[in-house]
Design an enzyme around this catalytic site. Structure first.
Site, PDB file in Angstrom:
ATOM      1  N   GLY A  31      55.850  68.514 -49.136  1.00 21.69           N
ATOM      2  CA  GLY A  31      54.507  68.471 -48.569  1.00 21.69           C
ATOM      3  C   GLY A  31      53.502  69.211 -49.429  1.00 21.69           C
ATOM      4  O   GLY A  31      53.741  69.448 -50.611  1.00 21.69           O
ATOM      5  N   HIS A  37      51.903  64.922 -56.923  1.00 25.81           N
ATOM      6  CA  HIS A  37      52.652  64.041 -56.008  1.00 25.81           C
ATOM      7  C   HIS A  37      52.032  62.642 -55.985  1.00 25.81           C
ATOM      8  O   HIS A  37      52.738  61.640 -55.908  1.00 25.81           O
ATOM      9  CB  HIS A  37      52.629  64.601 -54.583  1.00 25.81           C
ATOM     10  CG  HIS A  37      53.290  65.931 -54.426  1.00 25.81           C
ATOM     11  ND1 HIS A  37      52.600  67.083 -54.181  1.00 25.81           N
ATOM     12  CD2 HIS A  37      54.601  66.276 -54.478  1.00 25.81           C
ATOM     13  CE1 HIS A  37      53.436  68.083 -54.070  1.00 25.81           C
ATOM     14  NE2 HIS A  37      54.667  67.633 -54.253  1.00 25.81           N
ATOM     15  N   LYS A 149      57.574  68.524 -63.811  1.00 28.23           N
ATOM     16  CA  LYS A 149      57.136  69.916 -63.588  1.00 28.23           C
ATOM     17  C   LYS A 149      58.350  70.791 -63.244  1.00 28.23           C
ATOM     18  O   LYS A 149      58.522  71.877 -63.778  1.00 28.23           O
ATOM     19  CB  LYS A 149      56.093  69.907 -62.471  1.00 28.23           C
ATOM     20  CG  LYS A 149      55.905  71.178 -61.715  1.00 28.23           C
ATOM     21  CD  LYS A 149      55.116  72.183 -62.510  1.00 28.23           C
ATOM     22  CE  LYS A 149      54.725  73.388 -61.698  1.00 28.23           C
ATOM     23  NZ  LYS A 149      55.704  73.853 -60.757  1.00 28.23           N
ATOM     24  N   GLN A 153      65.221  71.048 -62.109  1.00 31.42           N
ATOM     25  CA  GLN A 153      65.585  70.281 -60.903  1.00 31.42           C
ATOM     26  C   GLN A 153      65.835  68.813 -61.264  1.00 31.42           C
ATOM     27  O   GLN A 153      66.789  68.193 -60.797  1.00 31.42           O
ATOM     28  CB  GLN A 153      64.462  70.388 -59.873  1.00 31.42           C
ATOM     29  CG  GLN A 153      64.587  69.430 -58.713  1.00 31.42           C
ATOM     30  CD  GLN A 153      63.531  69.664 -57.648  1.00 31.42           C
ATOM     31  OE1 GLN A 153      63.672  70.547 -56.836  1.00 31.42           O
ATOM     32  NE2 GLN A 153      62.479  68.867 -57.640  1.00 31.42           N
ATOM     33  N   SER A 186      52.138  73.087 -55.588  1.00 29.35           N
ATOM     34  CA  SER A 186      51.669  73.440 -54.238  1.00 29.35           C
ATOM     35  C   SER A 186      51.385  74.929 -54.144  1.00 29.35           C
ATOM     36  O   SER A 186      50.573  75.370 -53.334  1.00 29.35           O
ATOM     37  CB  SER A 186      52.723  73.049 -53.208  1.00 29.35           C
ATOM     38  OG  SER A 186      52.994  71.674 -53.335  1.00 29.35           O
TER      39      SER A 186
HETATM   40  O1  PAF Z   1      60.578  69.451 -55.668  1.00 30.73           O
HETATM   41  C1  PAF Z   1      60.545  69.579 -54.429  1.00 30.73           C
HETATM   42  O2  PAF Z   1      59.508  69.501 -53.803  1.00 30.73           O
HETATM   43  C2  PAF Z   1      61.831  69.889 -53.671  1.00 30.73           C
HETATM   44  O3  PAF Z   1      62.653  70.724 -54.402  1.00 30.73           O
HETATM   45  C3  PAF Z   1      62.584  68.631 -53.221  1.00 30.73           C
HETATM   46  C4  PAF Z   1      63.068  67.793 -54.401  1.00 30.73           C
HETATM   47  C5  PAF Z   1      61.677  67.784 -52.341  1.00 30.73           C
HETATM   48  C6  PAF Z   1      63.801  69.016 -52.398  1.00 30.73           C
HETATM   49  O4  PAF Z   1      63.443  69.779 -51.284  1.00 30.73           O
END
Ligand code: PAF
Length: 288
Positions: A31, A37, A149, A153, A186
Protein backbone atom coordinates in the site's frame (compact mmCIF):
# COMPACT_ATOMS: atom_id res chain seq x y z
CA UNK A 1 -14.12 0.18 -12.18
CA UNK A 2 -11.62 -1.51 -9.87
CA UNK A 3 -13.19 -4.12 -7.62
CA UNK A 4 -11.95 -4.46 -4.02
CA UNK A 5 -11.92 -7.91 -2.42
CA UNK A 6 -10.75 -8.81 1.05
CA UNK A 7 -10.89 -12.62 1.14
CA UNK A 8 -9.15 -15.34 -0.86
CA UNK A 9 -12.55 -16.84 -1.65
CA UNK A 10 -13.86 -13.46 -2.88
CA UNK A 11 -10.72 -13.00 -4.96
CA UNK A 12 -11.13 -16.39 -6.62
CA UNK A 13 -14.80 -15.74 -7.40
CA UNK A 14 -13.92 -12.33 -8.91
CA UNK A 15 -11.09 -13.86 -10.96
CA UNK A 16 -13.28 -16.69 -12.25
CA UNK A 17 -15.83 -14.10 -13.35
CA UNK A 18 -13.22 -12.07 -15.25
CA UNK A 19 -10.56 -14.47 -16.34
CA UNK A 20 -11.96 -16.46 -19.27
CA UNK A 21 -8.58 -18.17 -19.70
CA UNK A 22 -6.60 -14.92 -20.15
CA UNK A 23 -3.38 -13.98 -18.37
CA UNK A 24 -3.38 -12.67 -14.79
CA UNK A 25 -0.70 -10.26 -13.55
CA UNK A 26 -0.07 -9.51 -9.87
CA UNK A 27 1.49 -6.36 -8.44
CA UNK A 28 2.19 -7.16 -4.78
CA UNK A 29 2.36 -4.04 -2.55
CA UNK A 30 2.13 -2.97 1.04
CA UNK A 31 0.00 0.00 0.00
CA UNK A 32 0.86 3.71 0.34
CA UNK A 33 1.02 3.56 -3.45
CA UNK A 34 3.23 6.09 -5.24
CA UNK A 35 4.52 6.65 -8.78
CA UNK A 36 6.86 3.65 -8.42
CA UNK A 37 3.89 1.35 -7.84
CA UNK A 38 1.99 3.13 -10.62
CA UNK A 39 4.78 2.15 -13.04
CA UNK A 40 4.38 -1.51 -11.97
CA UNK A 41 0.60 -1.41 -12.39
CA UNK A 42 0.81 0.30 -15.79
CA UNK A 43 3.34 -2.25 -17.03
CA UNK A 44 1.06 -5.08 -15.86
CA UNK A 45 -1.91 -3.35 -17.53
CA UNK A 46 -0.01 -3.19 -20.83
CA UNK A 47 0.95 -6.86 -20.71
CA UNK A 48 -1.80 -8.78 -18.92
CA UNK A 49 -5.50 -9.38 -19.44
CA UNK A 50 -6.39 -9.13 -15.75
CA UNK A 51 -4.38 -7.04 -13.26
CA UNK A 52 -4.54 -7.66 -9.50
CA UNK A 53 -2.90 -5.28 -7.03
CA UNK A 54 -2.48 -6.69 -3.53
CA UNK A 55 -2.41 -4.23 -0.64
CA UNK A 56 -1.24 -5.92 2.54
CA UNK A 57 1.14 -4.64 5.22
CA UNK A 58 2.75 -7.96 6.02
CA UNK A 59 3.55 -8.27 9.75
CA UNK A 60 5.96 -11.20 9.36
CA UNK A 61 8.51 -9.17 7.41
CA UNK A 62 8.87 -6.54 10.16
CA UNK A 63 11.19 -7.03 13.13
CA UNK A 64 9.88 -6.31 16.66
CA UNK A 65 11.65 -2.90 16.72
CA UNK A 66 10.54 -1.96 13.19
CA UNK A 67 7.77 0.29 11.90
CA UNK A 68 4.90 -2.19 11.31
CA UNK A 69 2.47 -0.20 13.50
CA UNK A 70 3.34 3.15 11.94
CA UNK A 71 3.79 1.96 8.33
CA UNK A 72 1.62 4.30 6.19
CA UNK A 73 -1.85 2.87 5.48
CA UNK A 74 -4.37 4.48 3.13
CA UNK A 75 -6.65 1.92 1.47
CA UNK A 76 -9.05 4.44 -0.16
CA UNK A 77 -6.07 6.33 -1.64
CA UNK A 78 -4.50 3.04 -2.78
CA UNK A 79 -7.71 1.92 -4.48
CA UNK A 80 -7.96 5.27 -6.31
CA UNK A 81 -4.31 4.98 -7.44
CA UNK A 82 -4.78 1.34 -8.53
CA UNK A 83 -7.89 2.30 -10.50
CA UNK A 84 -6.21 5.34 -12.11
CA UNK A 85 -3.48 3.04 -13.43
CA UNK A 86 -5.83 0.40 -14.78
CA UNK A 87 -5.98 -2.35 -12.12
CA UNK A 88 -9.00 -4.66 -12.32
CA UNK A 89 -8.89 -5.92 -8.75
CA UNK A 90 -7.45 -4.77 -5.44
CA UNK A 91 -6.89 -7.63 -3.01
CA UNK A 92 -6.74 -6.11 0.48
CA UNK A 93 -6.92 -8.97 2.99
CA UNK A 94 -6.74 -8.77 6.78
CA UNK A 95 -3.86 -10.30 8.73
CA UNK A 96 -6.21 -13.12 9.87
CA UNK A 97 -7.08 -13.87 6.22
CA UNK A 98 -3.43 -14.21 5.18
CA UNK A 99 -2.27 -15.95 8.37
CA UNK A 100 -5.32 -18.01 9.44
CA UNK A 101 -4.95 -19.84 12.76
CA UNK A 102 -3.10 -22.05 13.52
CA UNK A 103 -0.69 -20.18 11.21
CA UNK A 104 1.96 -22.87 11.27
CA UNK A 105 3.71 -22.55 7.89
CA UNK A 106 6.66 -20.29 7.05
CA UNK A 107 9.02 -20.21 4.08
CA UNK A 108 12.64 -20.04 5.25
CA UNK A 109 15.20 -18.60 2.85
CA UNK A 110 18.99 -18.76 2.96
CA UNK A 111 21.79 -17.84 0.57
CA UNK A 112 21.52 -14.30 -0.69
CA UNK A 113 18.66 -13.62 1.77
CA UNK A 114 21.12 -13.77 4.67
CA UNK A 115 23.27 -10.86 3.48
CA UNK A 116 22.76 -7.08 3.39
CA UNK A 117 19.05 -6.43 4.19
CA UNK A 118 18.80 -9.97 5.55
CA UNK A 119 21.69 -9.36 7.96
CA UNK A 120 20.34 -5.95 9.00
CA UNK A 121 16.76 -7.20 9.38
CA UNK A 122 16.82 -10.82 10.66
CA UNK A 123 13.74 -12.77 9.52
CA UNK A 124 12.69 -10.07 7.05
CA UNK A 125 13.14 -12.16 3.93
CA UNK A 126 11.49 -15.23 5.49
CA UNK A 127 8.44 -13.00 5.97
CA UNK A 128 8.66 -11.69 2.40
CA UNK A 129 9.08 -15.20 0.96
CA UNK A 130 6.15 -16.49 3.03
CA UNK A 131 3.72 -13.76 2.03
CA UNK A 132 4.78 -13.74 -1.62
CA UNK A 133 4.27 -17.52 -1.81
CA UNK A 134 0.82 -17.10 -0.22
CA UNK A 135 -0.09 -14.26 -2.61
CA UNK A 136 1.02 -16.27 -5.65
CA UNK A 137 -1.11 -19.18 -4.39
CA UNK A 138 -4.14 -16.99 -3.64
CA UNK A 139 -4.09 -15.13 -6.95
CA UNK A 140 -2.83 -17.94 -9.20
CA UNK A 141 -1.06 -15.28 -11.28
CA UNK A 142 0.91 -16.01 -14.44
CA UNK A 143 3.26 -13.05 -13.98
CA UNK A 144 4.23 -10.95 -10.94
CA UNK A 145 5.82 -7.52 -11.14
CA UNK A 146 8.53 -6.37 -8.72
CA UNK A 147 10.40 -3.08 -8.59
CA UNK A 148 14.19 -2.93 -8.82
CA UNK A 149 14.13 -0.49 -5.89
CA UNK A 150 14.03 -3.52 -3.53
CA UNK A 151 16.75 -5.18 -5.54
CA UNK A 152 17.65 -7.90 -3.05
CA UNK A 153 13.95 -8.75 -2.64
CA UNK A 154 13.65 -9.05 -6.42
CA UNK A 155 16.61 -11.48 -6.56
CA UNK A 156 15.18 -13.43 -3.62
CA UNK A 157 11.77 -13.80 -5.31
CA UNK A 158 13.43 -14.97 -8.54
CA UNK A 159 15.29 -17.59 -6.46
CA UNK A 160 12.11 -18.55 -4.55
CA UNK A 161 10.15 -19.15 -7.75
CA UNK A 162 13.01 -21.12 -9.26
CA UNK A 163 13.65 -23.32 -6.22
CA UNK A 164 10.00 -24.00 -5.31
CA UNK A 165 9.04 -24.54 -8.99
CA UNK A 166 6.28 -21.91 -8.64
CA UNK A 167 4.48 -21.42 -11.96
CA UNK A 168 4.92 -17.64 -11.95
CA UNK A 169 7.12 -15.47 -14.15
CA UNK A 170 8.83 -12.57 -12.37
CA UNK A 171 9.23 -9.32 -14.30
CA UNK A 172 11.43 -6.50 -12.98
CA UNK A 173 10.48 -2.84 -13.36
CA UNK A 174 13.13 -0.06 -13.13
CA UNK A 175 13.31 2.33 -10.16
CA UNK A 176 11.28 5.54 -10.41
CA UNK A 177 13.14 8.57 -9.00
CA UNK A 178 12.28 12.09 -7.91
CA UNK A 179 13.90 14.79 -10.11
CA UNK A 180 16.70 15.07 -7.50
CA UNK A 181 17.43 11.35 -7.73
CA UNK A 182 15.72 10.09 -4.58
CA UNK A 183 14.24 6.64 -5.28
CA UNK A 184 10.49 6.61 -4.64
CA UNK A 185 9.54 4.73 -1.48
CA UNK A 186 6.50 4.70 0.79
CA UNK A 187 8.84 5.58 3.65
CA UNK A 188 9.89 8.87 1.97
CA UNK A 189 6.70 10.51 3.23
CA UNK A 190 8.03 10.05 6.78
CA UNK A 191 11.22 12.04 6.12
CA UNK A 192 11.38 15.43 7.85
CA UNK A 193 11.93 18.37 5.45
CA UNK A 194 15.61 18.48 6.51
CA UNK A 195 16.06 14.71 6.06
CA UNK A 196 14.29 14.90 2.68
CA UNK A 197 17.02 17.35 1.53
CA UNK A 198 19.76 14.93 2.63
CA UNK A 199 18.15 11.72 1.28
CA UNK A 200 19.09 12.14 -2.44
CA UNK A 201 22.70 11.90 -1.26
CA UNK A 202 22.31 8.11 -1.38
CA UNK A 203 21.69 8.24 -5.12
CA UNK A 204 24.54 10.72 -5.67
CA UNK A 205 26.92 8.39 -3.80
CA UNK A 206 25.81 5.48 -6.00
CA UNK A 207 26.53 7.62 -9.07
CA UNK A 208 30.07 8.16 -7.74
CA UNK A 209 30.42 4.37 -7.51
CA UNK A 210 29.09 3.92 -11.03
CA UNK A 211 31.57 6.49 -12.35
CA UNK A 212 34.38 4.52 -10.65
CA UNK A 213 33.26 1.28 -12.34
CA UNK A 214 32.77 2.98 -15.70
CA UNK A 215 36.18 4.61 -15.30
CA UNK A 216 37.81 1.17 -15.06
CA UNK A 217 38.13 0.59 -11.30
CA UNK A 218 38.25 -3.19 -10.99
CA UNK A 219 38.51 -3.56 -7.23
CA UNK A 220 34.95 -3.89 -5.81
CA UNK A 221 36.06 -2.87 -2.32
CA UNK A 222 37.49 0.38 -3.69
CA UNK A 223 34.23 1.04 -5.51
CA UNK A 224 32.33 0.37 -2.27
CA UNK A 225 34.70 2.70 -0.36
CA UNK A 226 34.15 5.46 -2.93
CA UNK A 227 30.38 5.12 -2.43
CA UNK A 228 30.72 5.09 1.37
CA UNK A 229 32.99 8.16 1.29
CA UNK A 230 30.41 10.05 -0.80
CA UNK A 231 27.39 9.29 1.40
CA UNK A 232 25.91 12.19 3.38
CA UNK A 233 27.37 12.82 6.84
CA UNK A 234 25.49 13.36 10.08
CA UNK A 235 24.62 16.98 10.80
CA UNK A 236 23.15 18.50 13.95
CA UNK A 237 19.73 18.39 12.35
CA UNK A 238 19.87 15.08 10.46
CA UNK A 239 21.66 12.01 11.82
CA UNK A 240 22.88 9.62 9.11
CA UNK A 241 23.79 6.01 9.99
CA UNK A 242 25.13 3.97 7.10
CA UNK A 243 24.29 0.28 7.14
CA UNK A 244 26.16 -0.85 4.04
CA UNK A 245 27.59 0.31 0.73
CA UNK A 246 28.58 -2.55 -1.57
CA UNK A 247 29.56 -3.44 -5.12
CA UNK A 248 28.28 -6.96 -5.82
CA UNK A 249 27.45 -9.53 -8.47
CA UNK A 250 23.96 -8.64 -9.77
CA UNK A 251 22.62 -12.18 -9.30
CA UNK A 252 24.32 -13.68 -6.26
CA UNK A 253 24.85 -10.35 -4.47
CA UNK A 254 28.33 -11.60 -3.48
CA UNK A 255 31.36 -9.38 -3.83
CA UNK A 256 33.19 -10.53 -6.98
CA UNK A 257 36.99 -10.96 -6.84
CA UNK A 258 37.24 -8.37 -9.61
CA UNK A 259 34.84 -6.13 -11.55
CA UNK A 260 34.99 -7.68 -15.02
CA UNK A 261 31.29 -7.50 -15.93
CA UNK A 262 28.04 -5.85 -14.81
CA UNK A 263 27.73 -5.24 -11.05
CA UNK A 264 25.06 -3.86 -8.75
CA UNK A 265 25.84 -1.09 -6.29
CA UNK A 266 23.66 -1.07 -3.18
CA UNK A 267 23.38 1.22 -0.16
CA UNK A 268 21.28 1.32 2.99
CA UNK A 269 21.27 4.11 5.55
CA UNK A 270 19.08 5.67 8.20
CA UNK A 271 18.53 9.29 7.33
CA UNK A 272 16.92 11.25 10.15
CA UNK A 273 15.80 7.93 11.65
CA UNK A 274 14.15 6.62 8.44
CA UNK A 275 15.78 3.60 6.85
CA UNK A 276 16.33 4.08 3.12
CA UNK A 277 17.77 1.72 0.50
CA UNK A 278 18.83 2.36 -3.07
CA UNK A 279 20.81 0.68 -5.84
CA UNK A 280 22.24 1.23 -9.29
CA UNK A 281 23.56 -0.98 -12.09
CA UNK A 282 27.10 -0.36 -13.33
CA UNK A 283 29.29 -1.92 -16.02
CA UNK A 284 33.03 -1.62 -16.62
CA UNK A 285 34.09 0.07 -19.89
CA UNK A 286 34.83 -3.24 -21.63
CA UNK A 287 31.30 -4.58 -20.86
CA UNK A 288 29.39 -1.35 -21.53
O1 PAF B 1 7.93 -4.76 -1.63
C1 PAF B 1 6.92 -4.83 -0.90
O2 PAF B 1 6.11 -3.93 -0.84
C2 PAF B 1 6.71 -6.05 -0.02
O3 PAF B 1 7.91 -6.53 0.47
C3 PAF B 1 5.92 -7.17 -0.71
C4 PAF B 1 6.65 -7.73 -1.92
C5 PAF B 1 4.56 -6.63 -1.14
C6 PAF B 1 5.67 -8.31 0.26
O4 PAF B 1 4.99 -7.88 1.40
Amino acid sequence: MTEVVTTVEGLRVALRRRRHGGSVGLVPTMGALHAGHAALIRRARAEMETVVVSVFVNPTQFGPAEDFATYPRDLPGDCAEAEANGADLVFAPSVAEVYPAPDSVRVAVGGLARRLEGAARPGHFDGVATVVTKLFGAVGCDVAYFGEKDYQQLRLVVQLVRELFLPVEIRAVPIVREPDGLALSSRNRRLSPAARCVAPGLYRALCVGRAEVEGGERDPTRVASAIAASLPRTTEEVPVEVDYAVCVDPETLETPPEVTGPVRLLVAARVGGIRLIDNLAASPPEAA
